[in-house]
Design an enzyme around this catalytic site. Structure first.
Site, PDB file in Angstrom:
ATOM      1  N   ASP A   1       0.865  -1.152   0.000  1.00 24.11           N
ATOM      2  CA  ASP A   1       0.000   0.000   0.000  1.00 24.11           C
ATOM      3  C   ASP A   1       0.918   1.224   0.000  1.00 24.11           C
ATOM      4  O   ASP A   1       2.104   1.113   0.292  1.00 24.11           O
ATOM      5  CB  ASP A   1      -0.839  -0.059   1.290  1.00 24.11           C
TER       6      ASP A   1
ATOM      7  N   THR B   1      -0.078   4.932   1.032  1.00 19.22           N
ATOM      8  CA  THR B   1      -0.294   5.870   2.130  1.00 19.22           C
ATOM      9  C   THR B   1      -0.222   5.138   3.462  1.00 19.22           C
ATOM     10  O   THR B   1      -0.933   4.169   3.682  1.00 19.22           O
ATOM     11  CB  THR B   1      -1.671   6.518   1.982  1.00 19.22           C
TER      12      THR B   1
ATOM     13  N   ASN C   1      -8.582  -0.666   4.388  1.00 13.27           N
ATOM     14  CA  ASN C   1      -8.762  -1.045   2.988  1.00 13.27           C
ATOM     15  C   ASN C   1      -7.717  -2.058   2.529  1.00 13.27           C
ATOM     16  O   ASN C   1      -7.803  -2.581   1.435  1.00 13.27           O
ATOM     17  CB  ASN C   1      -8.729   0.199   2.099  1.00 13.27           C
TER      18      ASN C   1
END
Lengths: 1012, 319
Positions: A381, A383, A755
């Site tokens: 990922d 961020t 997420n």
């Protein structure tokens, strides 16, 4: 299927639906033993051991005392059963705590304090501030006059911001008394696990208001495990209880992960099993023949002339029992033991403690440490994983004037401070948008300082920056916002909030200035969502330039805009908006369309630039791991430019001319297809060049590619060492992991937010960063670490050592049991093939446990190379990745060694000679590094030969081997030596090349194509 | 340095901390040519002398081996040796004369050697009851003794195939018409006599049935004193074995002729086994066995050869 919930009806629903007793338990006291045993015996190994143990009870065939098998077997079962029991007991305790919590519930019109487990569907539950919601409720009343309340849903979806929940319109304005007596029916679907959806209807019974149907959505619910915040009290009707809540339904025990090594060990065990069967058959036949020809003559054995019907089976079964130790019962115990020790080493590692928070790394899953050493793809990922997720407002451009370019920090820019002090109207408006165009909720702490609860880190950064620039967002009271600017308080009334969606890429608020009654639309959003809608006369060139300049620096940009609305324009639009918000079909699309009608003719105020700094050591980590032959994919929800900028700044991709970015885009199938084919073609051509080629794909194109061109995309995925996927959804992340897994790659997914959870659970190894987006990812992950840079140590040190140690230990376990088994077999030839055991029970058990199992556990401290050397030469990881230390051919080596040691008990001399010979004249890379490390000699730098891998094949570099390695003897042979090697081969015959990314890719490519 | 720093420093020194950080001190030998060649030379120089000394000890033992199973069957019976040996009415006396080639120093051990006799056969080796040997017929759980457990519904003591097949050839030794004294005491292990075979257990119902196996036992002597039985019941691991019969406690000179009178009772004809009589002296290393010495010499010399090979390799191509 629907359920009808009668509000406040004490009798009707009690039998129909379960009560609110939560149970996460797997077992009960009664079914524990059978269920646990059944589960344990569903494993092949355990069935095998049980069968052997049962056969041993038959004294005619048992070579040794049955206790020597039953003892360890019962011990193993007792250990794993008591572990299960302990876990289950802890679950029971936490369930009990939740079930016995006291909750206010209305019973017969009176509020009573009862235990949470006694809540029934239809009960009205009262909650106070900071209470945990005990079951799924439909909100019917709050302390707020507008019918709002705030909940924190972190336990449910990992998002730590506050969410607003609203009571259904039918219940608006009911007072305290009424809420006790309310009657009605809620029609809702049967329990499911979708936490974003709740399509239900509410109808109140007379005498309450009207008896119209009132639609309910997820916005009207309080779901189990959320916390009530910033609201004095709230009450709701229980609709789902116990294990039927949304949380309860989505809770599942994730499937246990199996490492590549476990799979290999299982395979080898199977091979040994086959070998054992063959041996047993041969010896069984030989034994029966010998018995009939020889043993009958031996009067002292006194064989009966007529044997029982099973006589032919006796000798084979005896040999089966004699050979049963070929599959060592100790392997499972020792492996479990050392695996938990590997995990402990990760927990203990003082170099992986996050210095900022003091949180050590943690291995939740103790069983998969070896896989860390075999990782081939890392999906990360962006961020919060690569970056710190600490957004800092750095620069801005207001009406064409750049602030913060010199100092790098707009908040310290004297020009801006002067402009603020002088209340320059442009700047004031800009700051106003920064401060109030958001969904942030300010909370006054006890000390008087104002804390902001923001949904996104960007909004948080903007509000905080505005506050630093003296535009302080002080308070939100229902719809009234209070701002303090340079000492004066300004109040705004929020009329509408046009929420952010990823399609619109902007959000707006409509506010009314309480002083002069002016209605203003304030917007902020991505440049492509704001700039095209500027009013006709505005010069946006400066803004476009600003956006580009900021993006070049890797900053996240937002454009701020505003527009004054006329009273009647707003009124007219407001009606449309209300209508759109209450539609049941395509609501989101309708709302977007209506918003579009308002969001145009902006006066664009300026551009903000927010920095999300890279975490410490990210570029180095990525570089090291890429040298180790690990491929990186970046999966981010962020936009393409930012993603590419971050990728560049953290060594993810190399800038031109060394690197090349290939873009896959397109909105339609055809476009995507063309673009994909073009990229694939380029990739195939450049795959022979030492060039860093990466492809970039966005969520939309990815969706199409995965759906329609899966094969081409798979090929691309195999060819490409680097990929950037931007604007992807959590499920797409998981799909990509699935794709790589289906190509038989070992994947590691690392992320920090809710997420990323699906990707983390999907991947072979999930690593969570215990970061600012909550702990959800860390909780779902197999390993949680504090910082991205620890990944290097996790893989290169812990993963590699674990792999090496398990490779040794598992093969050693087989070796030692094979040795003793071969002795038994050998002995059977001089004992009349009758199945006599040479060793007695005690010796056998002592051999297995005390002589060979326990001492070897010391190998968990074994290090072939020091940590420093591995970090300096990460290329060495190739040995683990390719599975070179545990595969059929190394296993054959150990098999041969056990045969050899059967004949030559003191066979150390030849083994030492062989080892020395290999070590000196055919050293593997590991040997070379060992030599360099321990002699204190010059560590030959592998770095200087790295950039030109193709050249290196021709030159005789000090570390590369000039002869083909095909003649390697038993010790650590290459995979390509073995015809039945299942893992990748590395350009057989060619000099072994450390960084042979090309041949590696092509070979793995051809392999995967064959698979297809 | 503050106190906490010092504490932390001290904590870092503890073995447990080093263990958790996987930093325990370790020895990592490197296989350098010099080291390996030295090790091989060293092993060679240790093993070759040890091997030579061992070999010398083994060679100093004097051994006389005489096979007697065929010679002791009179010519007429050689066609059907089994019926000869099973027929009780035929006398089984037999004489051998052994010539002593070298001076043999007392004690001279007398062994009987059986070849192709599977005392390690599973059916055989399990067929005994150690408890009964110690506790006598009061001990009933003797199912392991099958098929020689009961006879006429009476328990057999000692039960089982091993005891039942007791070796029963006997030997007497005569030198120059004088009988040599053979000491038949202390031929079994002391631990067996004291702890494994009961002092109050007497043979009972032994060799009484229809099937007669090997030797009989004197029912008035307790099992702990039946040393032949004790020797026999320590089953051998290999199908060719020697068991101690007794000791001659006089020296035998070279060219002495010893005449052996023996009773050839034991049936090895049914399965083609061999019977041998062995007289042997002993050295500090035991009996005559060259294997250990040869193995040591082999290991030593191969080490030296390897060392030389490695040295040449090293000189040829320095790495």
């Amino acid at each position: 299927m629907k359920r009808f919930v009668y509000i406040n009806d004490d009798e009707s629903s009690q039998e129909l639906y379960c009560d609110n007793r939560i149970s996460n338990r797997k077992y009960t006291v009664l079914n524990f033993l059978p269920k646990n045993l059944w589960e344990q015996f569903s494993r092949f190994m355990n069935q095998y051991f049980l069968l052997i143990a049962c056969l041993q009870l038959w004294s005619l065939i048992t070579p040794v005392n049955p206790a020597s098998t039953w003892g360890p077997l019962i011990f193993i079962f007792a250990v794993s059963a008591s572990k299960e029991a302990w876990d289950d007991y802890n679950r029971y305790l936490s369930d009990k705590k939740a079930n016995e919590k006291h909750i206010w519930v209305v019973r017969q019109g009176i509020r009573k304090h009862i235990q949470a487990q006694d809540i029934h569907v239809g009960n009205i539950v009262w909650l106070r501030e900071n209470d945990e919601v005990p079951c799924d409720l439909v909100l019917i009343g709050t302390s707020d006059t507008q019918g709002l309340c705030y909940v924190e849903t972190a336990a449910l979806d990992g998002e730590t911001d506050l969410k607003t929940r609203v009571i259904p319109s039918a219940c608006m304005g009911m007072d305290f008394e009424l809420l006790h007596k309310i009657k009605g029916v809620i029609e809702c679907p049967n329990p499911d696990k979708d936490i974003r959806r709740f399509d239900a209807n509410l109808r109140l019974f007379p005498p309450f208001i009207d008896n119209d149907l009132c639609p309910l959505t997820i916005k009207n619910t309080l779901l189990q495990s959320c916390y009530l915040r910033n609201t004095e009290w709230a009450c709701g009707v229980a609709v789902y209880t116990g294990n039927e809540t949304k949380l309860g339904m989505s809770r599942g025990i994730p499937e246990p992960k199996l490492t590549a090594m476990d799979a290999m060990i299982d395979k080898l065990t199977g091979a040994i099993f086959v070998f054992q069967i063959v041996v047993v058959m041969v010896l069984g036949i030989a034994g029966n023949v010998w018995k009939d020809t020889e043993a009958r003559k031996q009067w002292y054995v006194l064989y009966p002339i007529e044997g029982p019907w099973y006589e032919l089976l006796v000798i084979p079964l005896r040999f089966e029992l004699l050979c049963s130790i070929m599959i060592p019962i100790s392997i499972k115990v020792s492996l479990d033991l050392v695996k938990s020790l590997y995990a402990k080493f990760i927990d203990w590692d003082s170099e992986m403690i996050d210095q900022d928070t003091g949180i050590p790394s943690h291995a939740t899953n103790t069983a998969i440490s070896e896989d860390l050493g075999q990782v081939e793809y890392i999906l990360t990922d962006k961020t919060g994983t690569l970056t710190e997720n600490r957004m800092i407002f750095r620069r801005c451009c207001i009406s064409g004037i750049f602030y913060g370019n010199e100092s790098g920090d707009a908040l310290k820019d004297v020009k801006l401070l002067n402009a603020v002090a002088g209340s320059s109207p442009d700047v004031v408006r800009f700051l106003t948008v920064m401060a109030i165009c958001n969904t942030v909720i300010p909370i006054k702490s006890k000390t008087g300082a104002i804390l902001y609860k923001a949904q996104s880190q960007d909004e948080d950064a903007l509000v905080n920056a505005a506050a630093r620039l003296h535009m302080v967002y002080v308070n939100k009271n229902a719809n009234i916002l209070e701002i303090r600017f340079n000492g004066s308080v300004i109040q705004y009334e929020v009329l509408e909030t046009l929420e952010f969606t990823s399609d619109r890429k902007r959000m707006s608020v409509v506010v009314k200035d309480c002083q002069n009654g002016k209605i203003v639309l304030l917007s902020k959003g991505a440049d492509e969502a704001i700039l095209p809608y500027a009013y006709a006369g505005q010069q946006t060139r400066a803004l476009v330039e600003a956006v580009e300049q900021y993006a070049q620096l890797g900053l996240r940009t937002l454009c701020l805009a505003w527009r004054e609305l006329k009273e009647d324009e707003y009124q007219e639009w407001s009606l449309m908006f209300k209508e759109a918000s209450s539609t049941l079909v395509d609501r989101e699309w309708r709302i977007a369309e209506v918003c579009q009608r308002l969001e145009h003719d902006f006066e664009v105020l300026g551009v903000t630039a927010i920095e999300d700094r890279l975490q410490d050591g990210v570029p180095e980590t990525i570089e090291t791991l890429r040298k180790a032959g690990i491929n990186f994919w970046m999966l981010t929800g962020d936009k393409q430019n930012t993603a590419i900028q971050i990728a560049l700044s953290c060594n993810f991709i190399s800038p031109e001319p060394k690197g090349q970015l290939l873009l896959i885009d397109g909105k339609t199938e055809g476009e995507v297809c063309r673009s994909l084919e073009r990229v694939l073609l380029t990739m195939r051509i450049t795959s022979s060049e030492p060039k860093d080629v990466a492809f970039v794909v966005d969520g939309w194109a990815l969706e199409i590619a995965l759906k329609h061109y899966r094969k081409a995309f798979t090929e691309l995925a195999i060819l490409s060492r680097t990929a950037i996927c931007c604007r992807v959804t959590p499920s797409q992340k998981a799909q990509l992991v699935e794709l790589l897994k289906s190509c038989d790659y070992r994947t590691l997914a690392i992320g920090d937010g809710g997420n990323d959870v699906r990707m983390i659970q999907q991947a072979d190894i999930g690593v969570g960063i215990s970061g600012r987006e909550g702990l959800q990812a860390a909780r779902a992950a197999d390993y949680s670490i504090g910082k991205f840079r620890f990944l290097k140590r996790l893989i290169l040190v812990h993963g590699r050592y674990s792999y090496n140690r398990t490779a040794f230990l598992s093969q050693y376990s087989f070796y030692k049991s094979l040795v003793i088994c071969f002795i038994q077999i050998f002995f059977s030839f001089i004992s009349g093939v009758s199945g006599t055991s040479l060793f007695n029970s005690v010796s056998l058990m002592a051999y297995n446990v005390f002589y060979t199992s326990v001492p070897v556990l010391v190998s968990v401290l074994d290090k072939d190379l020091s940590e420093g050397t591995v970090m300096q030469h990460p290329q060495i990881l190739v040995y683990c990745q390719a599975g070179r230390l545990l595969n059929p051919s190394t296993f054959a080596g150990w098999f041969g060694r056990s045969l050899f040691h059967l004949i030559v008990a003191a066979g150390m001399g030849p083994v030492l000679a062989l080892k020395y010979f290999r070590y000196t004249y055919r050293p593997s890379k590991i040997n070379a590094l060992q030599q360099a490390e321990r002699m204190g000699g010059p560590i030959l730098s592998l770095g200087n030969i790295e950039p030109q891998p193709r050249l290196m094949e021709k030159e005789v570099s000090p570390l590369s081997i000039t002869q083909p390695k095909n003649r390697n003897p038993v010790y650590e042979p290459l995979l390509s030596d073995s015809p039945n090697s299942t893992r990748r081969s590395f350009g057989s015959g060619a000099p072994f090349d450390f960084f042979q990314s090309q041949s590696r890719l092509s070979s793995s490519y051809s392999r995967n194509c064959k698979d297809n | 340095m503050t106190n906490t720093d010092r504490e932390r420093h001290r904590e870092r020194e503890t073995a447990f901390y080093l263990f958790t950080q996987q930093r325990l001190p370790a020895c990592k030998p490197v296989l350098t040519p010099a080291w390996v060649i030295t090790i091989f030379l060293f092993t060679g120089f240790i093993f070759i002398p040890v091997g030579l000394v061992t070999l010398r000890a083994s060679r100093s033992v004097v051994e006389i081996v005489e096979r007697y199973d065929t010679e002791c069957v009179p010519e007429p019976f050689r066609i059907d040796k089994v019926s000869y040996v099973q027929d009780d009415s035929i006398p089984k006396n037999c004489s051998l004369s052994l010539k002593v080639r070298k001076y043999m120093k007392a004690p001279i051990y007398i062994y009987y050697q059986l070849d192709n006799y599977y005392q390690n056969h599973r059916r055989y080796v399990k067929s005994r009851s150690d408890r009964q040997l110690l506790h006598g017929w009061k001990y009933h759980a003797t199912s392991s003794c099958q098929p020689v457990e009961f006879n006429n519904n009476q328990p057999i003591v000692p039960c089982g195939l091993i005891a039942w097949s007791l070796f029963n050839d006997t030997f007497t030794f005569i030198r120059e018409r004088a009988e040599l004294k053979v000491n038949r005491k202390n031929i079994a292990w002391k631990s067996d006599r004291d702890h494994k075979f009961g002092k109050t257990v007497y043979p009972f119902n032994f060799q009484n049935g229809t099937l007669i196996g090997g030797g009989k036992l004197n029912p008035r002597i307790p099992l702990s004193d039946q040393e032949d039985l004790i020797v026999w019941m320590r089953t051998s691991a290999l199908p060719s074995f020697r068991k101690l019969y007794g000791r001659i406690e006089e020296d035998l000179d070279a060219d002495d002729v010893v005449v052996v009178h023996l009773m050839n009772n034991y049936n090895t004809y049914g399965f083609g086994g061999k019977k041998k009589l062995v007289l042997s002296t002993s050295s500090w290393l035991g009996g005559k066995n060259d294997f250990l010495g040869l193995a040591c010499v082999f290991v030593g010399s191969s080490s030296v050869i390897l060392a030389i090979v490695f040295m040449l390799l090293h000189l040829k191509s320095r790495r």
